[in-house]
Design a protein around this motif. Sequence first.
Motif, PDB file in Angstrom:
ATOM      1  N   ALA A 197      70.752 -57.704  71.405  1.00 61.06           N
ATOM      2  CA  ALA A 197      70.195 -56.573  70.657  1.00 61.06           C
ATOM      3  C   ALA A 197      70.296 -55.272  71.455  1.00 61.06           C
ATOM      4  O   ALA A 197      70.474 -55.274  72.678  1.00 61.06           O
ATOM      5  N   GLU A 198      70.196 -54.166  70.718  1.00 60.89           N
ATOM      6  CA  GLU A 198      70.152 -52.839  71.345  1.00 60.89           C
ATOM      7  C   GLU A 198      68.693 -52.402  71.439  1.00 60.89           C
ATOM      8  O   GLU A 198      67.935 -52.543  70.476  1.00 60.89           O
ATOM      9  N   HIS A 199      68.336 -51.851  72.589  1.00 63.22           N
ATOM     10  CA  HIS A 199      66.927 -51.610  72.886  1.00 63.22           C
ATOM     11  C   HIS A 199      66.634 -50.124  73.101  1.00 63.22           C
ATOM     12  O   HIS A 199      67.499 -49.339  73.498  1.00 63.22           O
ATOM     13  N   VAL A 200      65.385 -49.766  72.854  1.00 65.32           N
ATOM     14  CA  VAL A 200      64.838 -48.459  73.200  1.00 65.32           C
ATOM     15  C   VAL A 200      63.718 -48.692  74.194  1.00 65.32           C
ATOM     16  O   VAL A 200      62.985 -49.688  74.106  1.00 65.32           O
ATOM     17  N   ALA A 201      63.575 -47.790  75.163  1.00 64.09           N
ATOM     18  CA  ALA A 201      62.563 -47.973  76.214  1.00 64.09           C
ATOM     19  C   ALA A 201      62.064 -46.611  76.674  1.00 64.09           C
ATOM     20  O   ALA A 201      62.758 -45.592  76.515  1.00 64.09           O
ATOM     21  N   ILE A 226      69.818 -51.235  77.015  1.00 58.87           N
ATOM     22  CA  ILE A 226      68.985 -50.095  76.613  1.00 58.87           C
ATOM     23  C   ILE A 226      69.888 -48.950  76.188  1.00 58.87           C
ATOM     24  O   ILE A 226      70.635 -48.389  76.995  1.00 58.87           O
ATOM     25  N   ARG A 227      69.851 -48.613  74.905  1.00 56.99           N
ATOM     26  CA  ARG A 227      70.700 -47.552  74.368  1.00 56.99           C
ATOM     27  C   ARG A 227      69.992 -46.202  74.284  1.00 56.99           C
ATOM     28  O   ARG A 227      70.645 -45.149  74.292  1.00 56.99           O
ATOM     29  N   VAL A 228      68.663 -46.220  74.170  1.00 51.06           N
ATOM     30  CA  VAL A 228      67.899 -44.973  74.027  1.00 51.06           C
ATOM     31  C   VAL A 228      66.684 -45.040  74.943  1.00 51.06           C
ATOM     32  O   VAL A 228      66.005 -46.071  75.014  1.00 51.06           O
ATOM     33  N   MET A 229      66.435 -43.928  75.653  1.00 56.05           N
ATOM     34  CA  MET A 229      65.225 -43.814  76.479  1.00 56.05           C
ATOM     35  C   MET A 229      64.489 -42.551  76.061  1.00 56.05           C
ATOM     36  O   MET A 229      65.103 -41.485  75.879  1.00 56.05           O
ATOM     37  N   LEU A 230      63.183 -42.674  75.906  1.00 51.05           N
ATOM     38  CA  LEU A 230      62.375 -41.557  75.428  1.00 51.05           C
ATOM     39  C   LEU A 230      61.205 -41.305  76.379  1.00 51.05           C
ATOM     40  O   LEU A 230      60.667 -42.248  76.973  1.00 51.05           O
ATOM     41  N   PRO A 231      60.794 -40.037  76.499  1.00 46.83           N
ATOM     42  CA  PRO A 231      59.685 -39.732  77.414  1.00 46.83           C
ATOM     43  C   PRO A 231      58.315 -40.045  76.835  1.00 46.83           C
ATOM     44  O   PRO A 231      57.361 -40.278  77.569  1.00 46.83           O
ATOM     45  N   GLU A 232      58.207 -40.025  75.498  1.00 46.64           N
ATOM     46  CA  GLU A 232      56.917 -40.227  74.849  1.00 46.64           C
ATOM     47  C   GLU A 232      56.837 -41.642  74.294  1.00 46.64           C
ATOM     48  O   GLU A 232      57.571 -42.015  73.379  1.00 46.64           O
ATOM     49  N   PHE A 233      55.929 -42.424  74.838  1.00 47.63           N
ATOM     50  CA  PHE A 233      55.789 -43.831  74.463  1.00 47.63           C
ATOM     51  C   PHE A 233      55.482 -43.992  72.981  1.00 47.63           C
ATOM     52  O   PHE A 233      56.090 -44.820  72.294  1.00 47.63           O
ATOM     53  N   THR A 234      54.517 -43.219  72.498  1.00 49.54           N
ATOM     54  CA  THR A 234      54.085 -43.382  71.110  1.00 49.54           C
ATOM     55  C   THR A 234      55.072 -42.779  70.098  1.00 49.54           C
ATOM     56  O   THR A 234      54.888 -42.937  68.894  1.00 49.54           O
ATOM     57  N   LEU A 240      61.970 -46.272  65.566  1.00 49.82           N
ATOM     58  CA  LEU A 240      62.369 -47.608  65.123  1.00 49.82           C
ATOM     59  C   LEU A 240      62.544 -47.702  63.611  1.00 49.82           C
ATOM     60  O   LEU A 240      63.360 -48.496  63.121  1.00 49.82           O
ATOM     61  N   GLN A 241      61.798 -46.924  62.848  1.00 52.46           N
ATOM     62  CA  GLN A 241      61.773 -47.075  61.393  1.00 52.46           C
ATOM     63  C   GLN A 241      63.155 -47.024  60.755  1.00 52.46           C
ATOM     64  O   GLN A 241      63.431 -47.763  59.805  1.00 52.46           O
ATOM     65  N   SER A 242      64.022 -46.172  61.264  1.00 53.17           N
ATOM     66  CA  SER A 242      65.339 -45.977  60.634  1.00 53.17           C
ATOM     67  C   SER A 242      66.476 -46.386  61.565  1.00 53.17           C
ATOM     68  O   SER A 242      67.597 -45.917  61.422  1.00 53.17           O
ATOM     69  N   SER A 243      66.186 -47.251  62.531  1.00 52.47           N
ATOM     70  CA  SER A 243      67.217 -47.633  63.493  1.00 52.47           C
ATOM     71  C   SER A 243      67.318 -49.152  63.600  1.00 52.47           C
ATOM     72  O   SER A 243      66.522 -49.891  63.008  1.00 52.47           O
ATOM     73  N   ASN A 244      68.300 -49.610  64.364  1.00 53.66           N
ATOM     74  CA  ASN A 244      68.444 -51.038  64.631  1.00 53.66           C
ATOM     75  C   ASN A 244      68.014 -51.363  66.064  1.00 53.66           C
ATOM     76  O   ASN A 244      68.452 -52.356  66.648  1.00 53.66           O
ATOM     77  N   LEU A 245      67.142 -50.520  66.619  1.00 58.45           N
ATOM     78  CA  LEU A 245      66.690 -50.694  67.984  1.00 58.45           C
ATOM     79  C   LEU A 245      65.476 -51.628  68.048  1.00 58.45           C
ATOM     80  O   LEU A 245      64.755 -51.805  67.067  1.00 58.45           O
ATOM     81  N   VAL A 246      65.273 -52.190  69.229  1.00 56.99           N
ATOM     82  CA  VAL A 246      64.133 -53.072  69.484  1.00 56.99           C
ATOM     83  C   VAL A 246      63.318 -52.488  70.623  1.00 56.99           C
ATOM     84  O   VAL A 246      63.881 -52.057  71.648  1.00 56.99           O
ATOM     85  N   PHE A 247      62.025 -52.479  70.445  1.00 55.42           N
ATOM     86  CA  PHE A 247      61.134 -51.987  71.504  1.00 55.42           C
ATOM     87  C   PHE A 247      60.253 -53.131  71.977  1.00 55.42           C
ATOM     88  O   PHE A 247      59.636 -53.829  71.176  1.00 55.42           O
TER      89      PHE A 247
END
Length: 305
Positions: A197-201, A226-234, A240-247
């Motif tokens: 899977a492709e992940h966000v973290a 990990i395909r996407v990294m974001l500074p804001e956890f929340t 995730l709502q419109s993506s194929n990413l897993v958190f």
Amino acid sequence: MTELRDIDARQLRVLRTLLEERSVTKTAQLLEQSQPYVSLVLRRLREVVGDPILVRSGSKMVLTERGETMIEPTRAALAGIEKIVSVPRAFDPKLDEGTFRIASADCLEAFLLPQLVDRLRAAAPLSRIVIRAVDQAYDYAGALERDELDALISNWPGAPNHLKTARLLGEEVSCLFASHHPFASMERISIEDYLRAEHVAPVARSKADPGPIDSQLATHGLKRDIRVMLPEFTLIPYILQSSNLVFTSSRHFAQHFCSLLPLRSLPAPRECGSLGFHLLWHERSHVTGRNVWLRNQIMSIARGL
């Protein structure tokens, strides 16, 4: 000449009473001391200040001009000593007007911090609350030492040796994903599925500390994509709502956002390990009533999760 360091608190109490009563005899009676002892203290104090302090005027004793100026400083000195050695008053949250300063791991924002804020506002209505995130640039250990921070809630192992720690809770790890994600049709996620899977973290705190999930995977010789990294956890659940990413996060975090958004969750593979949350504070505030009370509130909420 007698030096200042030879004058102790007991003798200062004699001086204060002499200045107030203008009588060696009455001072001895009030302090339950012998008259010769009070006379000895007066003589030593006269040597220290270079002034008679108390002199006879007819049938009574009066203060010298220097003696008059010593009344308030002597009272203040004794009040200061009593403040130093006295037992602090019990902390009363209803009367507290200070600021509670807390730093917290991002993943607790959704389910622990709202309860904590509600509890603090109800129990300490006059106080203020400042909660900040912990990023790689934040010197939390220094902030605790400088009394710029009261407590820290962390989800990473290890802490400087001079900090006090207490385990708050252990959390199972869950995978959070959109309702249309392929994982939504599964009953369980295998490690093979997880790694494909492709992940966000969240952005890692540092290169040396990639975070608890990736650190745990590394112990098994594994690495996720990990395909996407974001500074804001929340912010991540909304991505995730419109993506194929897993958190991958704590079970409570996943459950919270599944109740708010069209998301699903499943337990993460066992190779992802579990999460441990800890409360950190500095030795300097370990027995301070206010800090003890704050820590008890945090631990009480954690026990109820």
